[in-house]
Design a protein around this motif. Structure first.
Motif, PDB file in Angstrom:
ATOM      1  N   GLU A  67       0.897  -5.451  38.047  1.00  0.00           N
ATOM      2  CA  GLU A  67       2.063  -6.107  38.634  1.00  0.00           C
ATOM      3  C   GLU A  67       3.328  -5.303  38.395  1.00  0.00           C
ATOM      4  OE1 GLU A  67       2.380 -10.046  36.970  1.00  0.00           O
ATOM      5  OE2 GLU A  67       0.192 -10.111  36.838  1.00  0.00           O
ATOM      6  N   GLY A  83       6.529  -4.276  36.690  1.00  0.00           N
ATOM      7  CA  GLY A  83       6.930  -4.380  35.292  1.00  0.00           C
ATOM      8  C   GLY A  83       5.775  -4.278  34.313  1.00  0.00           C
ATOM      9  N   ALA A  84       4.588  -3.933  34.794  1.00  0.00           N
ATOM     10  CA  ALA A  84       3.427  -3.845  33.901  1.00  0.00           C
ATOM     11  C   ALA A  84       3.496  -2.625  32.986  1.00  0.00           C
ATOM     12  CB  ALA A  84       2.152  -3.815  34.731  1.00  0.00           C
ATOM     13  N   GLU A 128      15.605   6.931  29.002  1.00  0.00           N
ATOM     14  CA  GLU A 128      15.526   5.490  28.786  1.00  0.00           C
ATOM     15  C   GLU A 128      16.795   4.779  29.218  1.00  0.00           C
ATOM     16  OE1 GLU A 128      14.667   4.432  24.785  1.00  0.00           O
ATOM     17  OE2 GLU A 128      12.846   5.634  24.722  1.00  0.00           O
ATOM     18  N   PRO A 177      14.672  -0.117  23.475  1.00  0.00           N
ATOM     19  CA  PRO A 177      15.732  -0.934  22.887  1.00  0.00           C
ATOM     20  C   PRO A 177      16.458  -1.619  24.036  1.00  0.00           C
ATOM     21  CG  PRO A 177      16.328   1.380  22.822  1.00  0.00           C
ATOM     22  CD  PRO A 177      14.961   1.306  23.396  1.00  0.00           C
ATOM     23  N   LYS A 182       3.609   0.779  34.461  1.00  0.00           N
ATOM     24  CA  LYS A 182       3.005   1.932  35.141  1.00  0.00           C
ATOM     25  C   LYS A 182       3.938   3.143  35.155  1.00  0.00           C
ATOM     26  CE  LYS A 182       2.498  -0.471  38.956  1.00  0.00           C
ATOM     27  NZ  LYS A 182       3.161  -1.723  38.555  1.00  0.00           N
ATOM     28  N   SER A 183       5.177   2.893  35.556  1.00  0.00           N
ATOM     29  CA  SER A 183       6.119   4.021  35.607  1.00  0.00           C
ATOM     30  C   SER A 183       6.415   4.547  34.210  1.00  0.00           C
ATOM     31  CB  SER A 183       7.429   3.609  36.290  1.00  0.00           C
ATOM     32  OG  SER A 183       7.181   3.177  37.598  1.00  0.00           O
ATOM     33  N   GLU A 198       3.952   5.622  43.837  1.00  0.00           N
ATOM     34  CA  GLU A 198       4.290   4.904  45.066  1.00  0.00           C
ATOM     35  C   GLU A 198       4.879   5.760  46.162  1.00  0.00           C
ATOM     36  OE1 GLU A 198       3.939   1.624  44.886  1.00  0.00           O
ATOM     37  OE2 GLU A 198       4.446   0.967  42.858  1.00  0.00           O
TER      38      GLU A 198
HETATM   39  N1  LIG Z   1      14.776   2.379  30.548  1.00  0.00           N
HETATM   40  C1  LIG Z   1      14.371   1.141  30.272  1.00  0.00           C
HETATM   41  N2  LIG Z   1      15.046   0.382  29.381  1.00  0.00           N
HETATM   42  C2  LIG Z   1      14.629  -0.853  29.110  1.00  0.00           C
HETATM   43  N3  LIG Z   1      13.557  -1.434  29.648  1.00  0.00           N
HETATM   44  C3  LIG Z   1      12.850  -0.732  30.543  1.00  0.00           C
HETATM   45  C4  LIG Z   1      13.215   0.593  30.903  1.00  0.00           C
HETATM   46  N4  LIG Z   1      12.327   1.047  31.818  1.00  0.00           N
HETATM   47  C5  LIG Z   1      11.450   0.052  32.009  1.00  0.00           C
HETATM   48  N5  LIG Z   1      11.752  -1.008  31.244  1.00  0.00           N
HETATM   49  C6  LIG Z   1      10.979  -2.267  31.181  1.00  0.00           C
HETATM   50  O1  LIG Z   1       9.649  -1.954  30.901  1.00  0.00           O
HETATM   51  C7  LIG Z   1       8.775  -2.691  31.723  1.00  0.00           C
HETATM   52  C8  LIG Z   1       7.838  -1.765  32.442  1.00  0.00           C
HETATM   53  O2  LIG Z   1       8.583  -1.020  33.391  1.00  0.00           O
HETATM   54  P1  LIG Z   1       7.890  -0.016  34.393  1.00  0.00           P
HETATM   55  O3  LIG Z   1       8.965   0.622  35.193  1.00  0.00           O
HETATM   56  O4  LIG Z   1       6.997   0.883  33.635  1.00  0.00           O
HETATM   57  O5  LIG Z   1       7.040  -0.990  35.319  1.00  0.00           O
HETATM   58  P2  LIG Z   1       6.101  -0.650  36.568  1.00  0.00           P
HETATM   59  O6  LIG Z   1       4.736  -1.043  36.188  1.00  0.00           O
HETATM   60  O7  LIG Z   1       6.307   0.728  37.017  1.00  0.00           O
HETATM   61  O8  LIG Z   1       6.663  -1.670  37.642  1.00  0.00           O
HETATM   62  P3  LIG Z   1       6.789  -1.490  39.246  1.00  0.00           P
HETATM   63  O9  LIG Z   1       5.468  -1.862  39.827  1.00  0.00           O
HETATM   64  O10 LIG Z   1       7.822  -2.506  39.598  1.00  0.00           O
HETATM   65  O11 LIG Z   1       7.223  -0.108  39.529  1.00  0.00           O
HETATM   66  C9  LIG Z   1       9.640  -3.528  32.638  1.00  0.00           C
HETATM   67  O12 LIG Z   1       9.637  -4.843  32.172  1.00  0.00           O
HETATM   68  C10 LIG Z   1      11.014  -2.950  32.522  1.00  0.00           C
HETATM   69  O13 LIG Z   1      11.977  -3.965  32.545  1.00  0.00           O
END
Ligand SMILES: Nc1ncnc2c1ncn2[C@@H]1O[C@H](COP(=O)(O)OP(=O)(O)OP(=O)(O)O)[C@@H](O)[C@H]1O
Ligand SMILES: [Mg+2]
Lengths: 246, 256
Positions: free
Chosen positions: A65, A67-68, B254, A16, A70-71, A177
């Motif tokens: 990339e 924001g894909a 979250e 959300p 992964k985390s 990472e």
């Molecule tokens: N707690 C949250 N509330 C809202 N949006 C979130 C939250 N956590 C992540 N997002 C969104 O979800 C998407 C994926 O986030 P995530 O952290 O999984 O990316 P990532 O692949 O780990 O990126 P990075 O390589 O920068 O670490 C992002 O666009 C982020 O803005």
């Protein structure tokens, strides 16, 4: 066929968008109708219909990339996030490799932090006490171990973190990472330690932007693109496909 | 012992140890600071009401101290609650453990401080030539348990909600201050005008408890009625706090 340790069945995760709420009660009440509808409607989809399996002892690399998602995926595996749709099955004790200093308290000594971390990661105090010498040996922190860790350099912190996470005999290792920190020597050392754990049969999910490491360490790789699995398979091939897109 | 129960207890021990070590840091004066705060308060009210306004009450200092120490425990814990989960954000994001133990640790830490401050009350009893009653032996553990449950319930609620509404922190400070003056701590419950009794005594969840502490310390008495009322309030606070936590906790990672 070895057992599946991690299973994702059509998993979606949306967040959300909490702007109106984290602005505080005052904002929330002043913009109540708008705030309520924004809570209901605006959701950001971070993972969409993702399915995959990780077998016992396998190392899966995740690339993609910023924001894909992964985390987010690691958060779902660790059980700190709940899927919005679909099903996540994880069997075994998880050891997330914490970021530099996460879960450590600066005022506590290295030794006290080992205890804190060990118990947080699921061991009892007596379990940790049995292993603490081994952990201290591995960290090579010697006499610094009884100093508060606010006096540590970041390399020393990384050493401590890696030693704790790797000595706890995790069944599943989640790495986001982490190897990028520390000096070259430490990077080499931690990569070796990681390979040793992997060869010892721990199931690992390895998130990294370092494509060479992914090719070197992982048995299989997944390329996440805007929350969807874009390619999956042999790390060399997946990395090549990903590179073409860049 | 069952491994899970053992691990649960170990988590509480390790996190509470962390709170205590961090609070005392390496200072020898840590303990003195924690009793200094309520003593300073007692001094201020003594000056205001006894010296300046000349309120007719005997042993007013002792009266103040017997109420301020337990109040300080409640107020410290509740005012620390908003930062309990924020302060452990990196853990909550990465590790799946029972997060409701984090506020247990902070409240337990303040409980220990309160217990350590009881000798100060004894010291003042001695100065004022008051006897110490045997009823403390069962009275103190009983009231400790009741206040722990109450404080934990409120803290769990405040710390959970604060993740979603960040300015709850300011509201908490205002509300606990208001609650302080609406609770018979610096004045006896008998002085409350009849028409305010309902507000100050009956529906205030802290009143019966604070009055019980004071009566126990000063007179060695423990009134069953007050005890039951405070117990009911503490169970309510706990159930409410835990319900809120259960509803919100899956979203913690979250929003943090
Ligand atoms: N707690 C949250 N509330 C809202 N949006 C979130 C939250 N956590 C992540 N997002 C969104 O979800 C998407 C994926 O986030 P995530 O952290 O999984 O990316 P990532 O692949 O780990 O990126 P990075 O390589 O920068 O670490 C992002 O666009 C982020 O803005
Ligand atoms: Mg990430």
């Amino acid at each position: 066929m070895s057992e599946c340790i991690i299973v994702f069945n059509d998993v979606s995760k949306s967040y959300p968008i909490y702007h109106h709420i984290t602005g505080g009660i005052k904002n929330f009440l002043f913009h109540l109708p708008k705030a309520l509808s924004s809570v209901k409607n605006s959701r950001f989809v971070a993972l969409k219909d993702v399915s995959f399996k990780v077998n016992q002892g396998e190392t899966l690399g995740i690339i993609g990339e910023n924001g894909a998602g992964k985390s987010t995926m690691l958060g779902l595996i660790a059980g700190v996030l709940k899927p919005s749709k679909g099903e996540v099955i994880v069997k075994g004790r998880i050891s997330p490799l914490l970021e530099l200093g996460a879960g450590f308290h600066p005022e506590l000594t290295g030794r006290e932090n080992i205890m804190l971390n060990g118990v947080l990661l699921g061991l009892t105090r007596s379990d940790v006490l049995k292993k603490i010498d081994e952990i201290i040996d591995f960290s090579e922190l010697d006499e610094f171990i009884d100093q508060p860790i606010r006096t540590y350099s970041s390399g020393m912190l990384a050493r401590l973190g890696f030693s704790v996470a790797s000595s706890l005999n995790p069944e599943i290792l989640l790495i986001d990472e982490i190897l990028a920190v520390g000096d070259k020597l430490f990077q080499k050392k931690s990569k070796e330690a990681l390979l040793k754990l992997i060869n010892g049969g721990v199931t690992t999910v390895f998130v990294s932007h370092d494509l060479e490491s992914v090719k070197e360490i992982c048995h299989r790789a997944i390329w996440l693109d805007h929350g969807k699995v874009r390619a999956e398979g042999e790390p060399g091939k997946v990395v090549e496909q990903y590179k073409i897109m860049l | 012992m069952n491994k899970r129960v053992q691990h649960y207890l170990d988590l509480i021990v390790v996190l509470t140890q962390k709170e205590i070590k961090v609070r005392y840091k390496n200072s020898v004066f840590g303990y003195l600071w924690s009793i200094g705060h309520p003593l300073a308060f007692a001094f201020v009210f003594f000056i205001a009401f006894k010296v300046v306004m000349k309120v007719q009450m005997e042993d007013y200092t002792l009266f103040l101290i017997a109420g301020l120490f337990p109040w300080q425990w409640f107020s410290n814990s509740v005012n620390a609650a908003p930062t309990v989960f924020w302060g452990n954000a990196s853990l909550i994001k990465k590790v799946n453990f029972s997060r409701h133990i984090l506020p247990v640790a902070t409240v337990l830490q303040d409980t220990i401080h309160f217990i350590l401050s009881i000798p100060v009350i004894v010291f003042f009893m001695f100065i004022y030539n008051k006897p110490i009653s045997l009823s403390w032996l069962y009275g103190i553990p009983l009231l400790l348990a009741i206040q722990f449950l109450l404080t934990y319930g409120v803290s769990l609620m405040v710390s959970s909600i604060n993740l979603f509404f960040r300015d709850l922190e300011r509201l908490t400070v205002i509300l606990t201050t208001l609650l302080f003056y609406f609770t018979p701590i610096i004045y006896p419950e008998t002085m409350v005008p009849e028409r305010y009794k309902f507000l100050v005594i009956d529906i205030n969840p802290l009143s019966a408890l604070m009055v019980s502490w004071r009566n126990l310390f000063l007179n060695g008495t423990l009134e069953p009625a007050s005890l039951i009322v405070s117990f009911v309030y503490s169970v309510l606070a706990f159930v409410l706090g835990y319900t809120v936590y259960r509803k919100l906790s899956w979203k913690f990672a979250e929003v943090i």
